[in-house]
Scaffold this active site. Structure first.
Site, PDB file in Angstrom:
ATOM      1  N   GLU A  42      16.138   0.198  -1.659  1.00 49.99           N
ATOM      2  CA  GLU A  42      16.881   1.313  -1.093  1.00 49.99           C
ATOM      3  C   GLU A  42      15.963   2.139  -0.192  1.00 49.99           C
ATOM      4  OE1 GLU A  42      19.026   4.503   0.057  1.00 49.99           O
ATOM      5  OE2 GLU A  42      19.799   2.589  -0.661  1.00 49.99           O
ATOM      6  N   ARG A 117      31.711  10.472  -5.532  1.00 52.12           N
ATOM      7  CA  ARG A 117      30.876   9.296  -5.288  1.00 52.12           C
ATOM      8  C   ARG A 117      29.571   9.342  -6.084  1.00 52.12           C
ATOM      9  NH1 ARG A 117      31.658   5.890  -0.949  1.00 52.12           N
ATOM     10  NH2 ARG A 117      33.567   6.287   0.222  1.00 52.12           N
ATOM     11  N   TYR A 223      42.784  15.782  -3.568  1.00 49.55           N
ATOM     12  CA  TYR A 223      42.936  15.462  -4.987  1.00 49.55           C
ATOM     13  C   TYR A 223      41.747  16.073  -5.731  1.00 49.55           C
ATOM     14  CZ  TYR A 223      40.096  11.577  -3.145  1.00 49.55           C
ATOM     15  OH  TYR A 223      39.156  10.827  -2.486  1.00 49.55           O
ATOM     16  N   ASP A 301      30.648  -2.644   2.949  1.00 50.43           N
ATOM     17  CA  ASP A 301      30.822  -2.244   4.346  1.00 50.43           C
ATOM     18  C   ASP A 301      29.998  -3.073   5.314  1.00 50.43           C
ATOM     19  OD1 ASP A 301      32.615  -0.295   3.670  1.00 50.43           O
ATOM     20  OD2 ASP A 301      31.242   1.394   3.914  1.00 50.43           O
TER      21      ASP A 301
END
Length: 404
Positions: A42, A117, A223, A301
């Site tokens: 990462e 997330r 939401y 993605d």
């Protein structure tokens, strides 16, 4: 360019995952569950998920439950009672709504949830061994050498792997090493996102409901998330000359309000409670014809960026991860063949979701008139929970097993 290979996955299998977002962590978690060690590289110095909320539909929830992630989200994920609550832009009149509280679980065996997330990434990451994640590792190139691939990093180090999984997002370095870069086209749409603390949000927005306000050229979704302590907002508007495609770009509350001037005053009140909004341009990318080349493949993605209008981006990354782990576990002696099988299992489904998500922008943004009235009448008679069965009933692990 990456060439094909039919190499052998070693017993001490070296699987490199480029990218530590939701898709990359899910891949590491499912591989670990299958007994296949991996290393996540990462680029950021600490794991974090930018952005705000997302919807977890049953097709993602059933997979997350097998990782134990839903137990870890027990106090943070919000089970929806109402979904697809479409409201008219000018006065908030409800055009249609779906009762999810009982029917979703009855049809698909799982509820639909909303979640931040960061909470989701933390819950998935807990299923990954701590020493399987290396931070501060920005991949700059991927080179195939026979049956293996070599990753080079910005810090001057390198790593060799038998399998490389590019989970590095829409601007994927791994994808760029595999296929000729395709120019993204300008969609003409930009998105705003923001969080509103629950104590600053109107009562209608604090309900356990996924609500979509639709109107000319725009729509806005809200939401509750984070254990109902905040309300997530995401809105879509004409982009004008705005072309920045970045989750870290920001706007002002005043710019956000201006896009929805003249809309129901209650919506204006909700936007005013937001913190600094994010803003990014939606760039359009055609579906890829292939994802896997020799020991290298793509996920999430990096493979299939899609407009967020079906709320399936994260779910498809999780499905990819589950299917990929199964394919590699069942064909450990031929990783290239396993990656090709993974691609064949996934590419048709994700391409279809890319296409239907793309088409939804026009439907949501119709100007007032006969076409809008016909749409509203259609919404009133629709049953989106049943119509979306092809999405929600799908089990990525069962599908992979069925086609062995």
């Amino acid at each position: 360019m990456v060439g094909s290979s039919a190499g052998t996955l070693r017993v001490a299998s070296r699987i490199a995952i480029v990218g530590g977002g939701i898709g990359g962590l899910a891949a590491a978690a499912f591989l670990h569950r299958a007994g296949l060690p991996s290393v996540v590289y990462e680029q950021t110095p600490q794991l974090r998920e930018v952005g705000a909320g997302l919807v977890l539909a049953p097709n993602a929830v059933r997979l997350l439950r097998r990782l134990g992630a839903m137990d870890r989200l027990r106090d943070r994920a919000v089970p929806l009672d109402v979904g697809w609550e479409f409201r008219r832009w000018a006065d908030g009149r409800v055009l249609s709504a779906e009762n999810l509280a009982g029917s979703c679980e009855r049809l698909y065996g799982e509820r639909t949830y909303t979640v931040h997330r960061a909470d989701l990434a933390h819950a998935i990451g807990a299923a990954v061994p701590p020493d399987a994640v290396q931070l501060g590792k920005r991949c700059t190139s991927v080179t195939v050498r026979g049956d293996t691939a070599e990753l080079a990093f910005a810090d001057g180090t390198s790593a060799e792997a038998d399998v490389v999984i590019g989970a590095d997002g829409v601007h994927s370095t791994v994808r760029g090493a595999m296929i000729e870069p395709a120019t993204a086209t300008y969609s003409g749409i930009c998105a705003f996102r923001a969080l509103v603390p629950a104590d600053r949000a109107p009562g209608f927005a604090r309900r356990r409901a996924q609500t979509l306000w639709i109107g000319p050229g725009h729509h806005l979704v809200h939401y509750p998330i984070s254990g109902e302590t905040a309300v997530n907002l995401v809105a879509f508007a004409p982009a004008g000359d705005y072309t920045v495609e970045s989750w870290s770009a920001t706007a002002t509350v005043e710019e956000f309000l201006a896009e929805f001037a003249g809309w129901d005053p209650r919506l204006q009140e909700l936007i005013k409670g937001a913190g600094t909004p994010g803003r990014w341009a939606l760039l359009d990318r055609a579906p890829l014809g292939r994802w896997s080349h020799g020991p290298v493949t793509l996920l999430g993605d990096a493979a299939h960026p899609m407009f967020p209008f079906f709320a399936q981006g994260a779910a498809q990354s999780i499905e990819d991860a589950a299917a990929l782990a199964r394919c590699l576990a069942q064909d450990t002696h031929a990783p290239a063949r396993a990656l090709q099988r993974y691609e064949s299992l996934r590419i048709g489904r994700t391409t279809r979701l890319q296409e239907v998500s793309h088409a939804r922008a026009h439907v949501n943004h119709l100007p007032d008139g006969p076409e809008q009235e016909a749409r509203d009448a259609s919404l009133a008679g629709a049953d989106p929970l049943v119509a979306s069965g092809w999405i929600y009933a799908y089990d990525a692990e069962a599908e992979e097993t069925a086609r062995v």
